[in-house]
Scaffold this active site. Structure first.
Site: not given
Length: 156
Positions: A118-119
């Site tokens: 989850p950047c």
């Protein structure tokens, strides 16, 4: 495994595998003549709704193409929980490299499996959105899906 098509809140992706591990999500413009993997689609649906965590997936970061530094950043990103955010600086500190803020941003940009790693949950230190490989609009869309507006960091 052959590449599989999946639908996500920010568009359609083609999922690529190596040794049964997901190694790349590629944004595509079409879903014509592509194989839709129902199991993977359900996993993505559950993940984007916060019903499962990335840590519940059979993820092997070592199978991803990237430098050791990038893999260290990506592993750190998997610890950011659904509905929470971190800053590029906080990620740099978490990997014991506090001066690598820009390199953390670069590793986020090169993340081969966004949504899974989850950047989009990484923000600038001032709480603003920052950049995203698929555009700020999509980053905001994902954060909003995770109730981003209900938290203090709500600068666009």
């Amino acid at each position: 495994m052959k590449p599989s098509f999946i639908k996500t809140p920010i568009g359609n992706f083609l999922a690529h595998f190596k040794d049964r591990y997901l190694i790349k999500l590629e944004l595509v413009n079409s879903d014509k003549k592509l194989f839709l993997d129902q199991n993977l689609q359900e996993t993505i649906n559950q993940l984007t709704k916060g019903k499962i965590s990335v840590n519940e997936l059979p993820l092997n970061i070592n199978k991803l193409e990237g430098t050791e530094f990038q893999k260290k950043v990506w592993k750190s990103l998997t610890k950011i929980k659904y509905g929470e955010t971190s800053s590029y600086k906080e990620v740099a500190v978490s990997i014991n490299n506090p001066s690598a803020v820009r390199a953390v941003g670069s590793a986020c940009r090169l993340n081969p499996i966004p949504l899974i790693i989850p950047c989009h949950r990484v923000l600038r230190t001032d709480g603003s959105i920052g950049k995203y490989a698929f555009g700020k609009k999509n980053k905001y869309k994902l954060l909003k899906l995770e109730s981003y507006e209900s938290r203090n960091r709500n600068k666009k």
